[in-house]
Design an enzyme around this catalytic site. Structure first.
Site, PDB file in Angstrom:
ATOM      1  N   GLU A  49      94.073  86.344  91.463  1.00 23.54           N
ATOM      2  CA  GLU A  49      92.878  86.757  92.187  1.00 23.54           C
ATOM      3  C   GLU A  49      93.217  87.995  93.007  1.00 23.54           C
ATOM      4  O   GLU A  49      94.274  88.058  93.648  1.00 23.54           O
ATOM      5  CB  GLU A  49      92.407  85.664  93.142  1.00 23.54           C
ATOM      6  CG  GLU A  49      91.774  84.466  92.489  1.00 23.54           C
ATOM      7  CD  GLU A  49      91.301  83.464  93.524  1.00 23.54           C
ATOM      8  OE1 GLU A  49      91.145  83.853  94.709  1.00 23.54           O
ATOM      9  OE2 GLU A  49      91.092  82.301  93.174  1.00 23.54           O
ATOM     10  N   ASP A  60      87.032  83.215 105.225  1.00 19.76           N
ATOM     11  CA  ASP A  60      88.484  83.335 105.264  1.00 19.76           C
ATOM     12  C   ASP A  60      89.046  83.065 106.648  1.00 19.76           C
ATOM     13  O   ASP A  60      88.437  83.399 107.673  1.00 19.76           O
ATOM     14  CB  ASP A  60      88.905  84.735 104.808  1.00 19.76           C
ATOM     15  CG  ASP A  60      88.620  84.967 103.340  1.00 19.76           C
ATOM     16  OD1 ASP A  60      89.061  84.124 102.542  1.00 19.76           O
ATOM     17  OD2 ASP A  60      87.937  85.949 103.007  1.00 19.76           O
TER      18      ASP A  60
END
EC number: 4.2.1.20
Length: 275
Positions: A49, A60
């Site tokens: 990724e 995040d």
């Protein structure tokens, strides 16, 4: 057959789960992120990724937030991230690459242009964290037209009734967010996975990857006993960030991160995918 489907097909035949690693594009600079991409491919990553840096990464935790900030300071852009993919592809045409990011930069770039340029660069799939199923028509036609996989996020709180809605038109694999929270903060237990993964398998034939908390080889091995892939991100970024000097990563720091990737791969290779 897409690179993602081919990879999961090969690994299923080998009886093992995939290791999916993560690189934030341009963190702390372009050269380092390219070295990590190429090195992870050599050291056992099955899929990588690539994070597209964004100013407001709401899903995040602190680790990836800081990585994104370093990357933006280093000049990261959507176009620059795609350029990184093109350079990686010049030496590796087999390992699948998935871009993970947020909708705003894609809209700013232009959805049709972005999906066409991503496919041309060698991207295989997209994870757009803040794109709900109800708004997927913003991208879906262009994603399909360019042969990209649109990978959906499933949470522990996703109900049985909502699963088919979230999974509609998804492809590549399912990304199971194994915790209720932000990236890199806690880890699902073996008991959690034994309960949750069968529920997902009843809803989809796609491979299931577990992320948002896998940090160690031991944890990755536990995931491999239950799911088709483990995603390791924050732990690798933390390892690199801890060795930065003056904002730069030395070759020794990069090698340390790659040694961690190799250890994760060895632990997962020792486990078999459940029948």
């Amino acid at each position: 057959m897409s690179r993602i489907a081919a990879t999961f097909g090969r690994l299923k035949a080998e009886g093992r789960a995939a290791l999916i690693t993560f690189v934030e594009a341009f963190d702390p600079d372009r050269a380092t992120s390219l070295s990590l991409l190429t090195g992870m491919a050599r050291n056992g990553a099955d899929i990588i990724e690539i994070g597209m840096p964004f100013t407001d990464p709401m899903a995040d935790g602190p680790t990836i937030q800081l990585a994104g900030r370093r990357a933006l300071h280093a000049g990261a852009t959507v176009a620059g991230t795609l350029g990184l993919v093109r350079e990686f592809r010049s030496g590796n045409d087999t390992l699948p690459l998935v871009l993970m990011g947020y909708l705003n930069p894609i809209l700013s770039y232009g959805v049709a242009r972005f999906t066409a340029d991503a496919a041309a660069a060698g991207v295989d799939g997209l994870i757009v964290v803040d794109l709900p199923t109800e708004e997927a028509d913003l991208m879906l036609a262009d994603v399909k037209a360019n042969g990209l996989d649109l990978i959906r996020l499933i949470a522990p709180t996703t109900s049985d009734e909502r699963l088919p809605i979230v999974l509609k038109d998804s492809s590549g694999f399912v990304y199971y967010v194994s915790i209720t929270g932000i990236t890199g903060t806690s880890t699902a237990s073996a008991t959690d996975l034994a309960r949750d993964i069968p529920r997902l398998r009843r809803a989809t034939d796609l491979p299931i990857a577990v992320g948002f908390g896998v940090r160690t080889p031991e944890q990755a091995a536990i995931v491999a006993r239950h799911a088709d892939a483990a995603v390791v991100a924050s732990a690798l970024i933390d390892r690199m960030a801890s060795g930065l000097e003056g904002g730069h990563a030395s070759p020794a720091v990069i090698e340390t991160v790659l040694a961690d990737v190799a250890a994760l791969a060895r632990a997962m290779h020792a486990e078999s995918v459940p029948a």
